[in-house]
Design a protein around this motif. Structure first.
Motif, PDB file in Angstrom:
ATOM      1  N   HIS A  30      -5.580   8.140   1.379  1.00  0.00           N
ATOM      2  CA  HIS A  30      -5.348   6.731   1.707  1.00  0.00           C
ATOM      3  C   HIS A  30      -5.024   5.973   0.420  1.00  0.00           C
ATOM      4  N   PRO A  31      -3.919   5.230   0.350  1.00  0.00           N
ATOM      5  CA  PRO A  31      -2.909   5.103   1.391  1.00  0.00           C
ATOM      6  C   PRO A  31      -2.046   6.361   1.467  1.00  0.00           C
ATOM      7  N   PRO A  32      -1.614   6.765   2.640  1.00  0.00           N
ATOM      8  CA  PRO A  32      -0.851   8.000   2.783  1.00  0.00           C
ATOM      9  C   PRO A  32       0.593   7.841   2.302  1.00  0.00           C
ATOM     10  N   PRO A  53       1.537   3.639  10.435  1.00  0.00           N
ATOM     11  CA  PRO A  53       0.830   2.620  11.213  1.00  0.00           C
ATOM     12  C   PRO A  53      -0.645   2.584  10.821  1.00  0.00           C
ATOM     13  N   GLN A  54      -1.215   1.429  10.877  1.00  0.00           N
ATOM     14  CA  GLN A  54      -2.641   1.291  10.582  1.00  0.00           C
ATOM     15  C   GLN A  54      -3.404   1.044  11.878  1.00  0.00           C
ATOM     16  N   PRO A  55      -4.672   1.452  11.951  1.00  0.00           N
ATOM     17  CA  PRO A  55      -5.461   2.107  10.890  1.00  0.00           C
ATOM     18  C   PRO A  55      -5.005   3.539  10.656  1.00  0.00           C
TER      19      PRO A  55
END
Length: 230
Positions: free
Chosen positions: A98-100, A110-112
């Protein structure tokens, strides 16, 4: 002075050539000759062993043809022994950073973000075992005065140690990457500890050892370097 080279092609590719496409059309016998004669002009190279694994087209279909062209170029010298392993593709769950990051560049996750993702993981099998076994066998048989092992794979520490400490052979570990190009010590400290000495390959060495493009072959169609190896 009799020399044998043992080149960990998979390790060398990922450490030095993956991001330096312009050097991939590499005549490893010419490179070996340059390294050996720089140490001793009277050195004769009895054999260059190149260890690789046949790539799978499941992830990059174009990779198979490129590898076949390169291996054909190596075979055309008549002075390089190719020892092959295999790639296996296994599906497994892995933890996502994270973050990918993803390819193609610019992809927005897209999050989460998920904690784990299911991926296809290519793994090279068999080449480091062959390299280590061949090195120890050749040392026992007094097949060389000096061995050059091009790798940064610490799985090869023990066969190198046997050759140097138990059999009294000279083994030069050739780092696949220059220290200033790495974010860690190269060669790995455990390899340096068991090696007789360490050598490095400069970009100039790689540039000077490229195959001709196209590469002529006796009674066969010339070989052409893959177009994106520039």
């Amino acid at each position: 002075m009799r020399a044998i080279f043992y080149i960990d092609g998979f390790n060398f590719y990922h450490a030095r050539l993956r991001k330096n496409r312009q050097f991939r059309w590499l005549n490893v016998h010419a490179l070996a000759q340059a390294l050996a004669t720089a140490d001793d002009p009277n050195t004769t190279i009895d054999l260059v062993n190149f260890y690789t694994a046949y790539v799978s087209g499941k992830i990059d279909p174009a990779a198979v043809g490129k590898q076949q062209a390169y291996l054909a170029a190596l075979k055309s010298t008549g002075a390089i022994a190719i020892h092959s392993g295999n790639f296996t593709i296994s599906n497994r769950w892995v933890k996502l950073v994270h973050p990918p990051m993803a390819k193609p560049d610019g992809y927005v996750w897209p999050q989460p973000y998920p904690e784990f993702v299911y991926v296809a993981t290519p793994q090279e099998k068999g080449t480091d075992v062959k390299l280590g076994v061949h090195l120890v066998r050749d040392a026992f048989q007094n097949a060389f005065d000096v061995a050059y092992v091009l790798t940064n794979d610490t799985d090869l520490v023990e066969p190198i140690r046997i050759a140097t400490e138990e059999l009294g052979k000279t083994v030069v570990v050739v780092a696949p990457v220059l220290p200033q190009q790495a974010n860690r010590p190269v060669p790995a400290p455990s390899l340096t500890k068991v090696a007789s000495r360490v050598a490095y390959i400069t970009d100039a060495d790689l540039a000077a050892a490229q195959f001709a493009d196209p590469l002529p072959r006796d009674k066969m169609k010339p070989l052409t370097k893959p177009a994106d190896w520039v």
